[in-house]
Design a protein around this motif. Structure first.
Motif, PDB file in Angstrom:
ATOM      1  N   THR A  69       0.818  -1.226   0.000  1.00  0.00           N
ATOM      2  CA  THR A  69       0.000   0.000   0.000  1.00  0.00           C
ATOM      3  C   THR A  69       0.846   1.269   0.000  1.00  0.00           C
ATOM      4  O   THR A  69       0.320   2.360  -0.205  1.00  0.00           O
ATOM      5  N   GLY A  70       2.143   1.101   0.269  1.00  0.00           N
ATOM      6  CA  GLY A  70       3.007   2.279   0.373  1.00  0.00           C
ATOM      7  C   GLY A  70       2.915   2.939   1.729  1.00  0.00           C
ATOM      8  O   GLY A  70       3.577   3.931   2.006  1.00  0.00           O
ATOM      9  N   LYS A  71       2.083   2.385   2.579  1.00  0.00           N
ATOM     10  CA  LYS A  71       1.870   2.945   3.905  1.00  0.00           C
ATOM     11  C   LYS A  71       2.602   2.123   4.954  1.00  0.00           C
ATOM     12  O   LYS A  71       2.661   0.898   4.869  1.00  0.00           O
ATOM     13  N   VAL A  72       3.157   2.777   5.954  1.00  0.00           N
ATOM     14  CA  VAL A  72       3.752   2.077   7.089  1.00  0.00           C
ATOM     15  C   VAL A  72       2.611   1.590   7.975  1.00  0.00           C
ATOM     16  O   VAL A  72       1.853   2.389   8.517  1.00  0.00           O
ATOM     17  N   VAL A  73       2.478   0.282   8.087  1.00  0.00           N
ATOM     18  CA  VAL A  73       1.369  -0.317   8.829  1.00  0.00           C
ATOM     19  C   VAL A  73       1.827  -0.644  10.256  1.00  0.00           C
ATOM     20  O   VAL A  73       2.767  -1.410  10.449  1.00  0.00           O
ATOM     21  N   ARG A  74       1.146  -0.053  11.218  1.00  0.00           N
ATOM     22  CA  ARG A  74       1.466  -0.301  12.625  1.00  0.00           C
ATOM     23  C   ARG A  74       0.617  -1.461  13.131  1.00  0.00           C
ATOM     24  O   ARG A  74      -0.608  -1.397  13.102  1.00  0.00           O
ATOM     25  N   VAL A  75       1.301  -2.505  13.584  1.00  0.00           N
ATOM     26  CA  VAL A  75       0.608  -3.737  13.972  1.00  0.00           C
ATOM     27  C   VAL A  75       0.739  -3.997  15.469  1.00  0.00           C
ATOM     28  O   VAL A  75       1.838  -3.964  16.031  1.00  0.00           O
ATOM     29  N   LEU A  76      -0.402  -4.240  16.097  1.00  0.00           N
ATOM     30  CA  LEU A  76      -0.447  -4.655  17.498  1.00  0.00           C
ATOM     31  C   LEU A  76      -0.832  -6.131  17.543  1.00  0.00           C
ATOM     32  O   LEU A  76      -1.835  -6.530  16.942  1.00  0.00           O
ATOM     33  N   VAL A  77      -0.054  -6.922  18.232  1.00  0.00           N
ATOM     34  CA  VAL A  77      -0.378  -8.341  18.430  1.00  0.00           C
ATOM     35  C   VAL A  77      -0.760  -8.554  19.887  1.00  0.00           C
ATOM     36  O   VAL A  77       0.011  -8.239  20.797  1.00  0.00           O
ATOM     37  N   LEU A  78      -1.965  -9.063  20.091  1.00  0.00           N
ATOM     38  CA  LEU A  78      -2.442  -9.414  21.421  1.00  0.00           C
ATOM     39  C   LEU A  78      -2.360 -10.928  21.557  1.00  0.00           C
ATOM     40  O   LEU A  78      -3.042 -11.659  20.828  1.00  0.00           O
ATOM     41  N   CYS A  79      -1.501 -11.382  22.445  1.00  0.00           N
ATOM     42  CA  CYS A  79      -1.269 -12.819  22.542  1.00  0.00           C
ATOM     43  C   CYS A  79      -0.726 -13.189  23.918  1.00  0.00           C
ATOM     44  O   CYS A  79      -0.392 -12.322  24.731  1.00  0.00           O
ATOM     45  N   THR A  80      -0.642 -14.477  24.164  1.00  0.00           N
ATOM     46  CA  THR A  80      -0.045 -15.003  25.390  1.00  0.00           C
ATOM     47  C   THR A  80       1.476 -14.950  25.267  1.00  0.00           C
ATOM     48  O   THR A  80       2.009 -14.861  24.151  1.00  0.00           O
ATOM     49  N   PRO A  81       2.190 -15.012  26.396  1.00  0.00           N
ATOM     50  CA  PRO A  81       3.653 -14.864  26.370  1.00  0.00           C
ATOM     51  C   PRO A  81       4.384 -15.815  25.428  1.00  0.00           C
ATOM     52  O   PRO A  81       5.429 -15.454  24.863  1.00  0.00           O
ATOM     53  N   ASP A  82       3.858 -17.023  25.219  1.00  0.00           N
ATOM     54  CA  ASP A  82       4.543 -17.990  24.370  1.00  0.00           C
ATOM     55  C   ASP A  82       4.574 -17.596  22.894  1.00  0.00           C
ATOM     56  O   ASP A  82       5.344 -18.159  22.113  1.00  0.00           O
ATOM     57  N   LYS A  83       3.754 -16.614  22.507  1.00  0.00           N
ATOM     58  CA  LYS A  83       3.719 -16.173  21.114  1.00  0.00           C
ATOM     59  C   LYS A  83       4.394 -14.817  20.898  1.00  0.00           C
ATOM     60  O   LYS A  83       4.499 -14.334  19.770  1.00  0.00           O
ATOM     61  N   GLU A  84       4.838 -14.194  21.978  1.00  0.00           N
ATOM     62  CA  GLU A  84       5.394 -12.848  21.871  1.00  0.00           C
ATOM     63  C   GLU A  84       6.664 -12.788  21.028  1.00  0.00           C
ATOM     64  O   GLU A  84       6.821 -11.892  20.196  1.00  0.00           O
ATOM     65  N   ALA A  85       7.561 -13.739  21.209  1.00  0.00           N
ATOM     66  CA  ALA A  85       8.820 -13.733  20.462  1.00  0.00           C
ATOM     67  C   ALA A  85       8.562 -13.887  18.963  1.00  0.00           C
ATOM     68  O   ALA A  85       9.206 -13.223  18.134  1.00  0.00           O
ATOM     69  N   GLU A  86       7.610 -14.738  18.619  1.00  0.00           N
ATOM     70  CA  GLU A  86       7.260 -14.946  17.202  1.00  0.00           C
ATOM     71  C   GLU A  86       6.732 -13.659  16.583  1.00  0.00           C
ATOM     72  O   GLU A  86       7.102 -13.292  15.461  1.00  0.00           O
ATOM     73  N   ALA A  87       5.882 -12.953  17.329  1.00  0.00           N
ATOM     74  CA  ALA A  87       5.317 -11.703  16.837  1.00  0.00           C
ATOM     75  C   ALA A  87       6.399 -10.636  16.662  1.00  0.00           C
ATOM     76  O   ALA A  87       6.429  -9.918  15.651  1.00  0.00           O
ATOM     77  N   GLN A  88       7.278 -10.540  17.626  1.00  0.00           N
ATOM     78  CA  GLN A  88       8.345  -9.541  17.566  1.00  0.00           C
ATOM     79  C   GLN A  88       9.300  -9.827  16.418  1.00  0.00           C
ATOM     80  O   GLN A  88       9.724  -8.918  15.707  1.00  0.00           O
ATOM     81  N   ALA A  89       9.635 -11.096  16.219  1.00  0.00           N
ATOM     82  CA  ALA A  89      10.550 -11.478  15.149  1.00  0.00           C
ATOM     83  C   ALA A  89       9.963 -11.180  13.770  1.00  0.00           C
ATOM     84  O   ALA A  89      10.689 -10.894  12.817  1.00  0.00           O
ATOM     85  N   ALA A  90       8.637 -11.230  13.669  1.00  0.00           N
ATOM     86  CA  ALA A  90       7.968 -10.978  12.391  1.00  0.00           C
ATOM     87  C   ALA A  90       7.827  -9.491  12.091  1.00  0.00           C
ATOM     88  O   ALA A  90       7.465  -9.112  10.976  1.00  0.00           O
ATOM     89  N   GLY A  91       8.100  -8.651  13.098  1.00  0.00           N
ATOM     90  CA  GLY A  91       8.061  -7.211  12.866  1.00  0.00           C
ATOM     91  C   GLY A  91       6.885  -6.470  13.462  1.00  0.00           C
ATOM     92  O   GLY A  91       6.632  -5.315  13.108  1.00  0.00           O
ATOM     93  N   ALA A  92       6.159  -7.106  14.392  1.00  0.00           N
ATOM     94  CA  ALA A  92       5.046  -6.411  15.038  1.00  0.00           C
ATOM     95  C   ALA A  92       5.562  -5.192  15.793  1.00  0.00           C
ATOM     96  O   ALA A  92       6.628  -5.228  16.414  1.00  0.00           O
ATOM     97  N   ASP A  93       4.807  -4.110  15.755  1.00  0.00           N
ATOM     98  CA  ASP A  93       5.219  -2.873  16.405  1.00  0.00           C
ATOM     99  C   ASP A  93       4.954  -2.899  17.910  1.00  0.00           C
ATOM    100  O   ASP A  93       5.700  -2.308  18.695  1.00  0.00           O
TER     101      ASP A  93
END
Length: 235
Positions: A69-93
């Protein structure tokens, strides 16, 4: 003579509001008719012959735009602690759960997309009245409620968007920026139109695709030739 008047005159010289343009023509013209000082969005507006009040005619889907889209997309991931590292590694803000839910209850919604795991939907549902009107409520149909958190974040960052027909039967979607090349705008438009056409209700009587137009932020709507999309003639 004000700058606005000069811009209006320039638009009138280049653009015919009554003309139906090919996608190639419109993709170049939408750039020429943008006079904002910022990199304006390019928007696609599609008028459908559906009644959104009927469940089987509520058109909603997702599409991955080939050029984003050409837009910087800000992503929030709401998850349990066991998924936090996966979300951060993928680029979640932003990544977390209870703290962000409390922030949202306090009025914070400074994100573009919220992704969550199925296990936390009960907590997310508690803020549905805040997220829903802003188009931020996670939904399994759009891939924002999933166990594949990493893939979901990458898809959204890479140009995946969701779209939905409004109560008047029109889909509005930002599909690029005026800084894109005409070819990139055309590619993204084709991808979006293809996704919409595939969602035509089988029981629908009458015309599904009534009209489509491209525009830039604060720019005029450029009518597109519908036949190109319905017959596959557009190249």
């Amino acid at each position: 003579m004000s700058k606005l008047t000069k811009n209006q005159k320039a638009v009138q010289e280049k653009y015919d509001a009554h003309k139906i343009y090919s996608l190639a023509e419109a993709s170049g013209l939408v750039k020429e008719l943008s006079y904002t000082k910022f990199d304006a969005s390019v928007e696609l507006h599609v008028n459908l012959g559906v009644d959104p009040r009927k469940a089987n005619q509520m058109i909603r889907g997702v599409v991955t735009l080939p050029h984003g889209t050409g837009k910087v997309v800000r992503v929030l991931v709401l998850c349990t602690p066991d998924k936090e590292a996966e979300a951060q590694a993928a680029g979640a803000d932003y990544v977390g759960l209870d703290d962000y839910i409390e922030k949202i209850k306090g009025g914070w919604t400074d994100v573009d997309v919220i992704i969550c795991t199925p296990s936390v939907m009960a907590k997310v549902g508690a803020i549905g009245r805040i997220l829903g009107p802003r188009g931020l409520m996670p939904n399994p149909k759009t891939g924002t409620v999933t166990m594949e958190i990493g893939n979901a974040v990458k898809d959204v960052k890479g140009g995946k968007i969701d779209f939905k027909v409004d109560k008047t039967g029109i889909i509005h979607a930002a599909i690029g920026k005026v800084s894109f090349t005409p070819e990139q705008i055309a590619d993204n438009t084709r991808a979006m139109m293809s996704a919409i056409l595939k969602l035509k209700p089988q029981t629908l009587k009458g015309t599904y695709l009534k009209g489509a137009a491209l525009s830039s932020t604060m720019g005029p709507g450029i009518k597109l030739d519908n036949k190109a999309f319905t017959t596959g003639a557009e190249k």
